[in-house]
Every structure is written in C-alpha cells, then in structure tokens.
Design a protein around this motif. Structure first.
Motif, mmCIF file in Angstrom:
data_model
loop_
_atom_site.group_PDB
_atom_site.id
_atom_site.type_symbol
_atom_site.label_atom_id
_atom_site.label_comp_id
_atom_site.label_asym_id
_atom_site.label_seq_id
_atom_site.Cartn_x
_atom_site.Cartn_y
_atom_site.Cartn_z
ATOM 1 N N GLY A 40 15.199 55.280 52.167
ATOM 2 C CA GLY A 40 15.360 56.950 52.346
ATOM 3 C C GLY A 40 14.600 57.380 51.157
ATOM 4 N N MET A 41 14.033 56.624 50.343
ATOM 5 C CA MET A 41 13.137 57.332 49.216
ATOM 6 C C MET A 41 12.087 57.937 49.950
ATOM 7 N N ASP A 42 11.919 59.349 49.463
ATOM 8 C CA ASP A 42 10.936 60.233 49.947
ATOM 9 C C ASP A 42 9.564 59.874 49.213
ATOM 10 N N ASP A 43 8.450 60.269 50.054
ATOM 11 C CA ASP A 43 6.938 59.704 49.624
ATOM 12 C C ASP A 43 6.447 60.222 48.120
ATOM 13 N N THR A 44 7.249 61.040 47.548
ATOM 14 C CA THR A 44 6.933 61.577 46.154
ATOM 15 C C THR A 44 7.431 60.428 45.135
ATOM 16 N N HIS A 45 8.487 59.544 45.529
ATOM 17 C CA HIS A 45 8.881 58.667 44.505
ATOM 18 C C HIS A 45 7.724 57.624 44.267
ATOM 19 N N GLN A 46 7.293 57.560 43.069
ATOM 20 C CA GLN A 46 5.937 56.775 42.624
ATOM 21 C C GLN A 46 6.620 55.717 41.700
ATOM 22 N N GLY A 47 7.672 55.258 41.514
ATOM 23 C CA GLY A 47 8.325 54.130 40.546
ATOM 24 C C GLY A 47 8.261 52.903 41.215
ATOM 25 N N ASN A 48 8.419 51.907 40.669
ATOM 26 C CA ASN A 48 8.710 50.330 40.960
ATOM 27 C C ASN A 48 9.214 50.123 42.067
ATOM 28 N N LEU A 49 10.401 51.060 42.199
ATOM 29 C CA LEU A 49 11.531 50.625 43.135
ATOM 30 C C LEU A 49 10.748 51.179 44.613
ATOM 31 N N ALA A 50 9.852 52.066 44.699
ATOM 32 C CA ALA A 50 9.166 52.270 45.905
ATOM 33 C C ALA A 50 8.101 51.349 46.282
ATOM 34 N N ARG A 51 7.930 50.395 45.551
ATOM 35 C CA ARG A 51 7.070 49.078 45.989
ATOM 36 C C ARG A 51 7.895 47.986 46.712
ATOM 37 N N VAL A 52 9.101 48.021 46.564
ATOM 38 C CA VAL A 52 9.852 47.218 47.109
ATOM 39 C C VAL A 52 9.908 47.401 48.911
ATOM 40 N N ASP A 53 9.622 46.249 49.449
ATOM 41 C CA ASP A 53 9.595 46.152 50.863
ATOM 42 C C ASP A 53 10.789 45.804 51.450
ATOM 43 N N PRO A 54 11.663 46.697 52.209
ATOM 44 C CA PRO A 54 12.932 46.361 52.911
ATOM 45 C C PRO A 54 12.898 45.099 53.863
ATOM 46 N N TYR A 55 11.748 44.956 54.400
ATOM 47 C CA TYR A 55 11.360 44.169 55.397
ATOM 48 C C TYR A 55 10.797 42.694 55.207
ATOM 49 N N GLY A 56 10.550 42.560 53.990
ATOM 50 C CA GLY A 56 9.723 41.356 53.264
ATOM 51 C C GLY A 56 10.347 41.008 51.699
ATOM 52 N N ASP A 57 9.464 40.374 51.297
ATOM 53 C CA ASP A 57 9.990 39.880 49.816
ATOM 54 C C ASP A 57 9.224 40.403 48.678
ATOM 55 N N THR A 58 9.656 40.954 47.806
ATOM 56 C CA THR A 58 9.228 41.655 46.442
ATOM 57 C C THR A 58 9.793 40.786 45.383
ATOM 58 N N LEU A 59 9.025 40.657 44.458
ATOM 59 C CA LEU A 59 9.320 40.138 43.023
ATOM 60 C C LEU A 59 9.085 40.950 41.978
ATOM 61 N N PHE A 60 9.917 41.029 41.086
ATOM 62 C CA PHE A 60 9.744 42.020 39.777
ATOM 63 C C PHE A 60 9.979 40.862 38.608
#
Length: 111
Positions: A40-60
């Motif tokens: 639900g984050m809009d396209d203007t969100h530029q932070g790290n959480l916008a990089r998280v792929d809800p369909y795949g895996d993401t590591l921080f």
C-alpha cells in the motif's frame, strides 16, 4: 500472501532448513497485514521499506535496519486498523534489535 520476519545472528543462507542455525527470533503472526502495508505504500515512498518485496525475500543488514527504523513512525500515522499497528510495532521491534546487533540481518520472507 504474507511477509514473515526473521532476525538472524549473521547473513542467513536463503534456505529454510539451513537458515535455522543463525535464527535469533522470528515473527510470523502479522504477515498478511505487513504485506498489505508494504504493497500500500505509494510510489513517492523512497525509503528502505519500499525495497521490500512482499512476493520474494529481502535482507536488511544492521545499517539498513537502522535507516528503515526511521520510516516506521510515518507509517504508523497511516494505519487504519489495530492489526496494521500491531504489524508495524512488531516490525519496529525487530528493526531495532537488528540495528543493535552487530553482524545481524533481518530477513523479510515473502510469499
């Protein structure tokens, strides 16, 4: 669909069985709500959480977790349901733990 969270002592092997060796703790109760928030984050969100792929895996790593931690407060103001707030507070706790644990990683396990 959901996003589970796992805090690991060091970079986990992206294999469920072998990754158990580095697991510190996980969060599996708010996956659907967290996925909804991330999607639900809009396209203007530029932070790290916008990089998280809800369909795949993401590591921080710990530095990325620290940066993402600053984003949670803004997202909390956008919550419309208690279940969303609970999901973000759980994420906040794990981001904080990751940022305070040298060498750790937070694994976003997408579905």
């Amino acid at each position: 669909m959901g996003v589970e969270l796992e805090l690991h002592a060091n970079r986990p092997v992206l294999d469920w069985d072998r990754s158990r060796r580095t697991l510190i703790r996980g969060s599996y109760a708010h996956g659907d709500e967290l996925a909804d928030i991330l999607l639900g984050m809009d396209d203007t969100h530029q932070g790290n959480l916008a990089r998280v792929d809800p369909y795949g895996d993401t590591l921080f790593n710990e530095q990325q977790a620290q940066a993402a931690l600053r984003e949670v407060a803004d997202l909390l103001t956008q919550c419309s349901e208690p279940s969303q707030t609970a999901a973000l507070l759980d994420l906040e706790r794990l981001l904080q733990s990751c940022s305070n644990t040298p060498g750790s990683y937070l694994w976003f396990v997408g579905d």
